[in-house]
Design a protein around this motif. Structure first.
Motif, short mmCIF file in Angstrom:
data_model
loop_
_atom_site.label_atom_id
_atom_site.label_comp_id
_atom_site.label_asym_id
_atom_site.label_seq_id
_atom_site.Cartn_x
_atom_site.Cartn_y
_atom_site.Cartn_z
N VAL A 169 0.84 -1.20 0.00
CA VAL A 169 0.00 0.00 0.00
C VAL A 169 0.87 1.25 0.00
N MET A 170 1.92 1.25 0.84
CA MET A 170 2.82 2.41 0.92
C MET A 170 3.55 2.61 -0.39
N GLU A 171 3.98 1.53 -1.02
CA GLU A 171 4.68 1.63 -2.30
C GLU A 171 3.79 2.30 -3.34
N ARG A 172 2.53 1.90 -3.39
CA ARG A 172 1.61 2.49 -4.37
C ARG A 172 1.31 3.95 -4.05
N ARG A 173 1.22 4.28 -2.78
CA ARG A 173 1.01 5.70 -2.42
C ARG A 173 2.18 6.55 -2.91
N ALA A 174 3.39 6.07 -2.68
CA ALA A 174 4.57 6.82 -3.12
C ALA A 174 4.58 6.97 -4.64
N GLN A 175 4.24 5.89 -5.34
CA GLN A 175 4.21 5.94 -6.80
C GLN A 175 3.09 6.85 -7.31
N THR A 176 1.96 6.85 -6.60
CA THR A 176 0.85 7.72 -6.99
C THR A 176 1.23 9.19 -6.85
N ILE A 177 1.86 9.53 -5.74
CA ILE A 177 2.29 10.91 -5.55
C ILE A 177 3.32 11.30 -6.60
N GLU A 178 4.23 10.40 -6.90
CA GLU A 178 5.24 10.67 -7.93
C GLU A 178 4.57 10.93 -9.28
N ALA A 179 3.50 10.19 -9.58
CA ALA A 179 2.78 10.38 -10.85
C ALA A 179 1.98 11.67 -10.86
N LEU A 180 1.44 12.07 -9.70
CA LEU A 180 0.56 13.23 -9.64
C LEU A 180 1.30 14.56 -9.56
N GLU A 181 2.40 14.59 -8.83
CA GLU A 181 3.02 15.86 -8.43
C GLU A 181 3.29 16.82 -9.59
N PRO A 182 3.91 16.41 -10.68
CA PRO A 182 4.15 17.39 -11.75
C PRO A 182 2.86 17.90 -12.39
N TRP A 183 1.85 17.04 -12.49
CA TRP A 183 0.58 17.46 -13.07
C TRP A 183 -0.17 18.42 -12.15
N VAL A 184 -0.09 18.19 -10.85
CA VAL A 184 -0.77 19.09 -9.90
C VAL A 184 -0.20 20.49 -10.01
N ARG A 185 1.11 20.58 -10.10
CA ARG A 185 1.76 21.89 -10.16
C ARG A 185 1.34 22.66 -11.42
N THR A 186 1.44 22.02 -12.58
CA THR A 186 1.12 22.71 -13.83
C THR A 186 -0.37 23.03 -13.93
N THR A 187 -1.21 22.13 -13.43
CA THR A 187 -2.66 22.37 -13.50
C THR A 187 -3.07 23.47 -12.55
N TYR A 188 -2.47 23.51 -11.36
CA TYR A 188 -2.78 24.60 -10.43
C TYR A 188 -2.42 25.95 -11.04
N GLU A 189 -1.25 26.03 -11.65
CA GLU A 189 -0.83 27.28 -12.27
C GLU A 189 -1.79 27.69 -13.39
N LYS A 190 -2.29 26.71 -14.13
CA LYS A 190 -3.23 27.01 -15.21
C LYS A 190 -4.55 27.54 -14.65
#
Length: 365
Positions: free
Chosen positions: A191-212
Motif C-alpha cells: 500500500v505504501m509503495e503504491r502511495r509513493a508511486q501515486t504521488i510521484e505520478a501526480l506531483e508534476p501534473w498538480v503543479r502545472t494544472t494549479y498554475e493554469k
C-alpha cells in the motif's frame, strides 16, 4: 475510453432506465433529488465496485427491489466490454464480464477508469489525513487495479489485529498477534509503495494544472508524515518497507496492548499537500484550497491517461454550483478531451456546451 450505454434496474431512484451517452460532454439537468447523482454513482460503481458517496451496497437497492442491477458496455481502443453487476439487498454481489463470471469480482477493475469531482472534495484538502489517504488509495486503484486487493488485505489485517487487541488487550496471544503483524506488514508495504508511486505520478501534473487554474506560478509539493518509516522515496523495495513496518509493530506492542488498538501503519500516516511552502490544510485560503482540489482531480486524470494511453471518463457531480464564475470558467477551460458527465440543477451554471439530458423522477430524456 467511454461508456457506450448504461442501464440501471432497481438502483436507488430508478426502477429501470437506460442511457446512451454522447462520446463528449453530457449534461444531466434536474431538480435536487431527481436522481442525477445516482447515474454518475452507478457509472463510477462499474469502475470501482464502490459508491463514491461511501454508501454500503445495500443502500444502492431501491426500496421496492430485492436487488439492484447495473449494466453497461465500455468501449476502449478497438474492443468493448459488457460489465454487469447485481447488488442484492442481502448477500454478496455478482459480477459478469462479457457474460462470464470472473475468478474474483475485482477482476473487473481496469475495464473502466473514472475520475470523479464531488462537492465535498474540499474536505480532502481541509480535513484530516484520512481524506488524503483515501484520495491517494482510490487514485492508485485507477492507475494500478491490482492495488485494490492489497488495500483490502491491509484493511482486513488491521481489523483482525484490532479485534484481537480490543478483546484481549495485554493478554492477547503473542503468536496470533505475530501472524497479524506479518500480514499487516506484507500488505502495508505494498500500500505504501503504491502511495509513493501515486504521488510521484501526480506531483508534476498538480503543479502545472494549479498554475493554469490560478493564472500564476506556484510550487505545489507533497510531504508524507509517517511514524514507522514509510516515505515517498520509491527507491526502497517492498521488502525493506515490510521490514520497517514489522519492526514498528513489534516496537509498539506494549502500547497497542494497553490502548487495545493498532497505533502504527499506513492507516495512521498523514499525507500533506504544500503550496508555496505552506501546509494547505491550515495555511491556505479557501480559494487556494478549492483551486488546489480541482488541480488534484485534473492531475489524476492526466496521470491515468498517461498510464493507460487514453483518457478516463470524467464525472462532475454538481461541482460548478460550488464555484464562483471565475473558477468555473477556469475549470471548464482546463477540462481534458474525454467523455464527461456533468450533473447540475441549473443548466446556466455550466459554462461548457454539451448534450442536454433532462432527469426526472425515475427517468432520463
Amino acid at each position: 475510453m467511454r461508456v457506450d450505454w448504461v442501464e440501471l434496474t432497481g438502483y436507488r431512484s430508478y426502477p429501470h432506465v437506460r442511457l446512451e451517452p454522447e462520446p463528449g460532454i453530457n449534461v444531466l439537468v434536474g431538480e435536487n433529488g431527481s436522481g442525477k447523482t445516482n447515474v454518475l454513482e452507478a457509472v463510477a460503481y462499474l469502475a470501482s465496485l464502490q459508491s463514491f458517496r461511501n454508501a454500503a451496497d445495500a443502500a444502492l437497492v431501491s426500496d421496492d427491489a430485492e436487488a439492484a442491477v447495473v449494466r453497461g458496455t465500455i468501449l476502449r481502443g478497438g474492443s468493448s466490454s459488457l460489465i454487469e453487476v447485481e447488488i442484492p439487498r442481502q448477500g454478496r454481489r455478482r459480477v459478469q464480464i462479457n457474460r462470464q463470471r470472473p475468478r474474483r469480482s475485482s477482476d473487473l477493475l481496469g475495464h473502466l477508469r473514472v475520475v470523479v469531482f464531488l462537492p465535498d472534495d474540499l474536505d480532502i484538502v481541509k480535513r484530516g489525513p484520512a481524506y488524503r489517504r483515501d484520495f491517494l488509495d482510490r487514485t492508485a486503484v485507477q492507475l494500478w487495479p491490482g492495488a485494490y486487493l492489497d488495500q483490502q488485505e491491509y484493511e482486513r489485517s488491521v481489523r483482525q489485529r484490532n479485534t484481537l487487541l480490543r478483546q484481549e488487550g495485554r493478554d492477547a496471544d503473542s503468536t496470533t498477534l505475530s501472524v497479524w503483524n506479518e500480514r499487516m506488514s506484507q500488505a502495508g508495504a505494498k500500500v505504501m509503495e503504491r502511495r509513493a508511486q501515486t504521488i510521484e505520478a501526480l506531483e508534476p501534473w498538480v503543479r502545472t494544472t494549479y498554475e493554469k487554474l490560478a493564472g500564476e506560478e506556484a510550487d505545489v509539493t507533497y510531504e508524507y508524515i509517517s511514524s514507522w518509516g514509510g516515505g515517498l522515496s520509491t527507491v526502497p523495495d517492498v521488502s525493506e518497507r515490510e521490514q520497517l513496518l514489522r519492526a514498528a509493530l513489534e516496537e509498539r506492542d506494549r502500547v497497542d496492548r494497553d490502548r487495545r488498538v493498532t497505533t502504527v501503519g499506513p492507516h495512521r500516516d498523514e499525507p500533506v499537500v504544500v503550496l508555496n511552502g505552506r501546509d494547505t490544510r491550515s495555511k491556505a485560503s479557501q480559494g487556494e484550497q478549492r483551486t488546489l482540489m480541482l488541480a488534484m482531480r485534473l492531475a489524476s486524470h492526466e496521470a491515468i491517461a498517461a498510464a493507460i494511453g487514453e483518457p478516463p471518463v470524467l464525472l462532475l457531480d454538481d461541482v460548478f454550483s460550488e464555484l464562483d464564475r471565475e473558477r468555473a470558467d477556469a475549470l471548464a477551460g482546463a477540462l481534458p478531451s474525454a467523455q464527461t458527465f456533468i450533473s447540475t440543477a441549473r443548466f446556466e451554471e455550466v459554462p461548457i456546451e454539451g448534450h442536454l439530458w433532462t432527469v426526472g423522477t425515475g427517468s432520463i430524456k
